[in-house]
Design an enzyme around this catalytic site. Structure first.
Site, PDB file in Angstrom:
ATOM      1  N   SER A 148       1.865  -4.938  -7.388  1.00 21.42           N
ATOM      2  CA  SER A 148       1.272  -4.076  -8.395  1.00 21.42           C
ATOM      3  C   SER A 148       1.169  -4.822  -9.731  1.00 21.42           C
ATOM      4  O   SER A 148       0.587  -5.908  -9.778  1.00 21.42           O
ATOM      5  CB  SER A 148       2.112  -2.803  -8.521  1.00 21.42           C
ATOM      6  N   ASP A 313      -3.604   1.865   0.596  1.00 21.78           N
ATOM      7  CA  ASP A 313      -3.460   1.787  -0.861  1.00 21.78           C
ATOM      8  C   ASP A 313      -4.815   2.068  -1.509  1.00 21.78           C
ATOM      9  O   ASP A 313      -5.732   1.277  -1.399  1.00 21.78           O
ATOM     10  CB  ASP A 313      -2.951   0.389  -1.240  1.00 21.78           C
ATOM     11  N   HIS A 346       0.070   2.898  -2.024  1.00 24.12           N
ATOM     12  CA  HIS A 346       0.425   1.780  -2.911  1.00 24.12           C
ATOM     13  C   HIS A 346       1.911   1.414  -2.798  1.00 24.12           C
ATOM     14  O   HIS A 346       2.275   0.245  -2.888  1.00 24.12           O
ATOM     15  CB  HIS A 346       0.068   2.170  -4.341  1.00 24.12           C
ATOM     16  N   ASP A 347       2.750   2.422  -2.600  1.00 25.83           N
ATOM     17  CA  ASP A 347       4.186   2.180  -2.497  1.00 25.83           C
ATOM     18  C   ASP A 347       4.573   1.311  -1.298  1.00 25.83           C
ATOM     19  O   ASP A 347       5.729   0.903  -1.189  1.00 25.83           O
ATOM     20  CB  ASP A 347       4.939   3.519  -2.387  1.00 25.83           C
TER      21      ASP A 347
END
Lengths: 375, 205
Positions: A148, A313, A346-347
């Site tokens: 990220s 994501d 995304h995690d």
């Protein structure tokens, strides 16, 4: 149990910033794990995401409830093996977890900076890390790795200090923040501004804009998950009762979860830091420096890269990673790219430890072997 | 090491032929590179600068372990990162028949490669012809062990078909090396009937 200790480094000189101002008396909070080898070729810099900190792995004391934020990836015998590598993780400039940020004291006034703190960029964060690198006597990172916003820092390292790293691993990241992400950041900051405690950033420690910050976090947290992961984790489950309450208190498990995430976040994070770090991400646009030509922006890069994205994501989707990969390939860089299948959104960069860890472990080992052979 | 590699590859004579084309310093792109073992060998034994493309996540992980740079791709990638002729050799080994549009892929690989090496499975082989003729059913061979309904090989053709396609696409066949099972003389004389496959070296006309 791996026990780590936070350390501090005071920059020897004022730090010039992209905005044209400079910061005096900058402190960088960092942690190290493992031992720097005599040939100093085993140092790895881990760069953290928006809400991360220097505490990447291990615990401070035996009784700590939770280990560092990437403990499953980093530690003795793990994918980033601290028996083999010397791992450094520093808290970014502008944060609230030990490094100088908007709640730090301005040496000129003796009061917290608050919104007098200069707006910083991802490149400014990396500039501060470069000073830390010199301080630690590291000549070259074996790799700079992060997910990220951490991936953005890895890209800045490769472009701005091409001789100072032997590889880089940008994970679930982008070369420029999309308008959609800028929009989410804006709404998050607006939520904080609406909190009467915010006081234009001049809030006191006992009256912080926690409700605004919690709302910002809840919004952002949705963008870190996926439709699939939310369906699997919560479905339409009700939290406490068997039927709807027919009012506006929380009914659903997913509401309760977000509430919990918001509450936990305000315990450890500061609203003004949230402003500055999200702004740094908003301004992140590597191609803008070269007239929109991303390949040209990557021209200085020398180090081989491993680029990773995750299939679900939607915040920093695979298409963004592919842009990075294509631009690096145009410069004939050595680059590997994989989209890891995952439902976590995304995690996933924090959760897909097996798939991600395997690739990172082998990639690092091969880079390390090359350094051992070629010096 | 080299011998061990080919032994591991289950008699992949086509890869031996392709490897002979690779000289030190060559930039080599392998489309559908599998676990990257072949590219690793080209890198370590032939001094080539290599890049692989592969669709499977598991295979990509193996490439990374093999120290070979690899890009995830379904090969429908337009390869627009590569300038014309920027690779000395583009390899397509036993992959063409799985592509949706083999003609378009051939166009792309002779664009980015000074040369392209295509190893081709020959469906005109006498075994295939006899099976179709005598049993009236689609041929199955050791190389093509699938049923007609579950095969990934959606574009099978003969050596003669392939030559025609190259001509149609304005592609020169620089070299053609038929691969036989048993009868080397017949294979050389009548490859379309007796070669199980062939390695074609191609270039843009």
């Amino acid at each position: 149990m791996l026990i780590v200790k936070p350390q501090n480094f005071q920059l020897p000189a004022p730090l010039p910033l992209d905005c044209g101002r400079e910061l005096r008396q900058v402190n960088i909070r960092f942690e190290t794990v493992g031992t720097l080898s005599p040939s100093r070729n085993n140092a790895i810099l881990i760069t953290h995401a928006l809400s991360g900190d220097a505490h990447v792995c291990g615990k401070y004391t035996e009784t700590d409830r939770k280990p560092g934020w990437w403990d499953e990836m980093v530690g003795p015998g793990k994918a980033i093996d601290t028996d083999k590598y010397f791992v450094v993780c520093s808290n970014v400039l502008g944060s609230c977890a030990g490094s100088t940020g908007p709640r730090s004291f301005n040496p000129e006034t003796g009061n917290p900076y608050n919104l007098d703190f200069p707006v910083i960029t991802i490149r400014d964060m990396v500039r501060a890390q470069k000073h830390l690198m010199n301080h630690l006597g590291i000549r070259r990172w074996l790799t700079v790795i992060g997910g990220s916003m951490g991936g953005m820092q890895a890209l800045e390292w490769a472009i701005n200090y091409p001789d100072d790293l032997a590889s880089f691993v940008p994970i679930a990241t982008t070369s420029q923040l999309s308008p959609q992400s800028i929009a989410f950041d804006w709404v998050g900051r607006e939520a904080i501004k609406y909190d009467p405690n915010w006081q234009n950033g001049n809030y006191s420690a006992d009256r912080v804009p926690d409700r605004g910050l919690a709302a910002a976090r809840m919004l952002a947290h949705i963008t870190y998950l996926s439709d699939e992961s939310m369906s699997r984790k919560f479905g339409r489950e009700l939290q406490d009762s068997a039927s709807y309450s027919f009012d506006f208190s929380r009914d659903f498990a997913v509401e309760s979860y977000l509430e919990h995430q918001g509450r936990r976040f305000v315990e450890r994070f500061d609203a003004n830091s949230y402003f500055y770090i999200t702004r740094a991400m908003d301004y992140f646009d590597i191609a803008a420096r070269t007239g929109g030509d991303l390949a040209k922006a990557f021209a200085p890069v020398k180090a081989p890269a491993l680029v990773i994205s995750f299939s679900s994501d939607w915040l920093f989707p695979t298409s963004e990673s592919r842009k990075i990969v294509n631009a690096l390939l145009k410069n004939r860089c050595h680059v590997s790219f994989c989209e890891i299948q995952s439902g976590y959104g995304h995690d996933a960069f924090l959760l897909e430890v097996d798939a991600l860890g395997g690739m990172v472990r082998d990639f690092l080992h091969n880079r390390w072997k090359e350094l051992e052979q070629n010096g | 090491m080299v011998e061990a590699f080919y032994a591991d590859q289950n008699d992949r004579r086509d890869l031996e032929i392709i490897a002979e084309l690779v000289k030190p310093g060559h930039r080599v792109l392998d489309l559908g590179c599998g676990d990257g073992a072949f590219l690793r060998m080209l890198k370590e034994q032939h001094g080539a600068e290599v890049l692989g493309m592969e669709i499977s996540q598991r295979r990509i992980a193996e490439c990374i372990a093999n120290g070979v740079p690899v890009i995830q791709s379904d090969l429908d990638d337009d390869l627009d990162f590569a300038e014309n002729g920027s690779f000395d050799l583009v390899i397509l080994s036993q992959t063409l028949q799985e592509m949706r549009r083999p003609d378009q892929l051939l166009r792309r690989i002779v664009r980015v490669g000074k040369h392209a090496a295509v190893s081709f499975i020959n469906f005109g082989h006498i075994h295939c012809r006899l099976q179709l003729l005598l049993t009236g059913r689609m041929p199955r061979t050791t190389q093509i062990p699938y049923q007609w309904y579950n095969t990934p090989n959606i574009h099978l053709g003969t050596i003669r078909d392939f030559r025609h396609l190259c001509d149609h696409l304005d592609i020169n066949i620089v070299q053609e090396t038929p691969i036989g099972m048993r009868f080397p003389l017949l294979t050389a004389k009548m490859p379309n009937l007796f070669a199980v496959g062939s390695v074609f070296v191609l270039e843009k006309r």
